[in-house]
Write a protein that holds these residues in place. Sequence first.
Motif, PDB file in Angstrom:
ATOM      1  N   VAL A  99       0.839  -1.205   0.000  1.00 18.96           N
ATOM      2  CA  VAL A  99       0.000   0.000   0.000  1.00 18.96           C
ATOM      3  C   VAL A  99       0.875   1.257   0.000  1.00 18.96           C
ATOM      4  N   THR A 100       1.975   1.219   0.769  1.00 17.29           N
ATOM      5  CA  THR A 100       2.877   2.369   0.825  1.00 17.29           C
ATOM      6  C   THR A 100       3.533   2.627  -0.530  1.00 17.29           C
ATOM      7  N   ILE A 101       4.015   1.563  -1.167  1.00 15.79           N
ATOM      8  CA  ILE A 101       4.658   1.712  -2.475  1.00 15.79           C
ATOM      9  C   ILE A 101       3.651   2.192  -3.509  1.00 15.79           C
ATOM     10  N   ALA A 102       2.425   1.660  -3.447  1.00 17.00           N
ATOM     11  CA  ALA A 102       1.381   2.116  -4.368  1.00 17.00           C
ATOM     12  C   ALA A 102       1.084   3.597  -4.145  1.00 17.00           C
ATOM     13  N   GLY A 103       1.104   4.035  -2.882  1.00 18.62           N
ATOM     14  CA  GLY A 103       0.896   5.447  -2.587  1.00 18.62           C
ATOM     15  C   GLY A 103       1.979   6.316  -3.193  1.00 18.62           C
ATOM     16  N   GLN A 104       3.212   5.803  -3.218  1.00 17.90           N
ATOM     17  CA  GLN A 104       4.303   6.558  -3.837  1.00 17.90           C
ATOM     18  C   GLN A 104       4.045   6.763  -5.324  1.00 17.90           C
ATOM     19  N   ILE A 105       3.547   5.722  -5.995  1.00 12.12           N
ATOM     20  CA  ILE A 105       3.257   5.836  -7.428  1.00 12.12           C
ATOM     21  C   ILE A 105       2.117   6.817  -7.666  1.00 12.12           C
ATOM     22  N   VAL A 106       1.082   6.750  -6.819  1.00 13.24           N
ATOM     23  CA  VAL A 106      -0.056   7.660  -6.962  1.00 13.24           C
ATOM     24  C   VAL A 106       0.381   9.109  -6.767  1.00 13.24           C
ATOM     25  N   LEU A 107       1.219   9.357  -5.747  1.00 16.05           N
ATOM     26  CA  LEU A 107       1.700  10.720  -5.507  1.00 16.05           C
ATOM     27  C   LEU A 107       2.582  11.209  -6.652  1.00 16.05           C
ATOM     28  N   ARG A 108       3.377  10.327  -7.221  1.00 13.63           N
ATOM     29  CA  ARG A 108       4.211  10.733  -8.361  1.00 13.63           C
ATOM     30  C   ARG A 108       3.339  11.158  -9.546  1.00 13.63           C
ATOM     31  N   TRP A 109       2.145  10.536  -9.648  1.00 13.72           N
ATOM     32  CA  TRP A 109       1.234  10.845 -10.754  1.00 13.72           C
ATOM     33  C   TRP A 109       0.386  12.085 -10.448  1.00 13.72           C
ATOM     34  N   LYS A 110      -0.159  12.170  -9.231  1.00  9.90           N
ATOM     35  CA  LYS A 110      -1.059  13.267  -8.888  1.00  9.90           C
ATOM     36  C   LYS A 110      -0.323  14.536  -8.483  1.00  9.90           C
ATOM     37  N   LYS A 111       0.820  14.409  -7.850  1.00  9.59           N
ATOM     38  CA  LYS A 111       1.585  15.576  -7.395  1.00  9.59           C
ATOM     39  C   LYS A 111       3.023  15.474  -7.903  1.00  9.59           C
ATOM     40  N   PRO A 112       3.219  15.668  -9.182  1.00  9.79           N
ATOM     41  CA  PRO A 112       4.570  15.471  -9.742  1.00  9.79           C
ATOM     42  C   PRO A 112       5.560  16.568  -9.367  1.00  9.79           C
ATOM     43  N   ILE A 142       5.890  18.196  -6.258  1.00  6.52           N
ATOM     44  CA  ILE A 142       6.268  18.391  -4.862  1.00  6.52           C
ATOM     45  C   ILE A 142       7.748  18.047  -4.681  1.00  6.52           C
ATOM     46  N   PRO A 143       8.438  18.663  -3.709  1.00  2.00           N
ATOM     47  CA  PRO A 143       9.878  18.394  -3.515  1.00  2.00           C
ATOM     48  C   PRO A 143      10.125  16.924  -3.171  1.00  2.00           C
ATOM     49  N   ARG A 144      11.115  16.336  -3.836  1.00  2.05           N
ATOM     50  CA  ARG A 144      11.502  14.940  -3.597  1.00  2.05           C
ATOM     51  C   ARG A 144      13.028  14.870  -3.470  1.00  2.05           C
ATOM     52  N   PRO A 145      13.546  15.036  -2.252  1.00  2.45           N
ATOM     53  CA  PRO A 145      15.010  14.986  -2.080  1.00  2.45           C
ATOM     54  C   PRO A 145      15.595  13.639  -2.475  1.00  2.45           C
ATOM     55  N   ILE A 146      14.819  12.558  -2.267  1.00  3.30           N
ATOM     56  CA  ILE A 146      15.265  11.222  -2.664  1.00  3.30           C
ATOM     57  C   ILE A 146      14.282  10.718  -3.718  1.00  3.30           C
ATOM     58  N   LYS A 147      14.737  10.557  -4.930  1.00  6.63           N
ATOM     59  CA  LYS A 147      13.856  10.181  -6.036  1.00  6.63           C
ATOM     60  C   LYS A 147      14.468   9.034  -6.817  1.00  6.63           C
TER      61      LYS A 147
END
Length: 331
Positions: A198-211, A213-218
């Motif tokens: 669920v956490t990993i899926a949330g990461q994919i969703v956030l990458r799609w919906k909020k491209p 936002i700051p991501r120090p580790i990408k």
Amino acid sequence: MGVVQICKGEYFWLEPKNAFENFQEPDIGLIALAFLQGSFAYGGWNFLNYVTEELVDPYKNLPRAIFISIPLVTFVYVFANVAYVTAMSPQELLASNAVAVTFGEKLLGVMAWIMPISVALSTFGGVNGSLFTSSRLFFAGAREGHLPSVLAMIHVKRCTPIPALLFTCISTLLMLVTSDMYTLINYVGFINYLFYGVTIAGQIVLRWKKPDIPRPIKINLLFPIIYLLFWAFLLIFSLWSEPVVCGIGLAIMLTGVPVYFLGVYWQHKPKCFNNFIESLTLVSQKMCVVVYPKMEAGLGKEEINGDTEEQRRPIYQPTASKDKDSEQPQP
């Protein structure tokens, strides 16, 4: 010791014709369970993520620690198992309750006592790391308002989340009710991987919906996608192979639903409930000598947003403050 055994010609079970010989009927569900139980040994790969606030330069050191530790641990574990099969057959491996101890008894003779001590030290280190990181989950949950506020407090001198550590201890003792270690691993492993997915899926969703936002580790999205495919295989076939065990694991997880509705969703609690929580919090503070962490000096009022205010708000709401607010004249 494994290298010495191989040099002596003790590699019967390492030969391909023997290593891949089926001594029981292949079953996709059992393969999934084997991955589930085997992956428990690699369960520390994500522990460091829980304590990023306590890391020095986490944006650099967190990826570095993961990139170094996972290949190193994989190398050690794989070659340890290669060493085991130079002295034991697969049947002996399955029958042994402590494979390293059995391996030492076969090869070390009078020095076999080294293995139990080494296993105990390794276990102690694993438990130490698990306690250090897992208690931060309760600490963060309380800070978000999802658990009693006392769990978000730290010791006045040592700055350790003592209430969260004690809560971890109580949770651990409850898990030890079952005497079957493999069943417990299946419970914990199934629930862990469910939340990991669920956490990993949330990461994919956030990458799609909020491209933006700051991501120090990408990282590249290919890695979480591959993980989700493996995750789906693991959970689906584990559930199909051991429906009772996985069902009990799901039931344990769902016990948090009524707690959420009672403690978080239910906003207008009666005065007696708030008084009880307040008294319990004060007693816990005195016993553990803990307080809320001090806010950073550079954090001004203009920087405190609604989320921060909600995090600082305790889970109980004393009625006295409400009455005081209601007495103030309306503009």
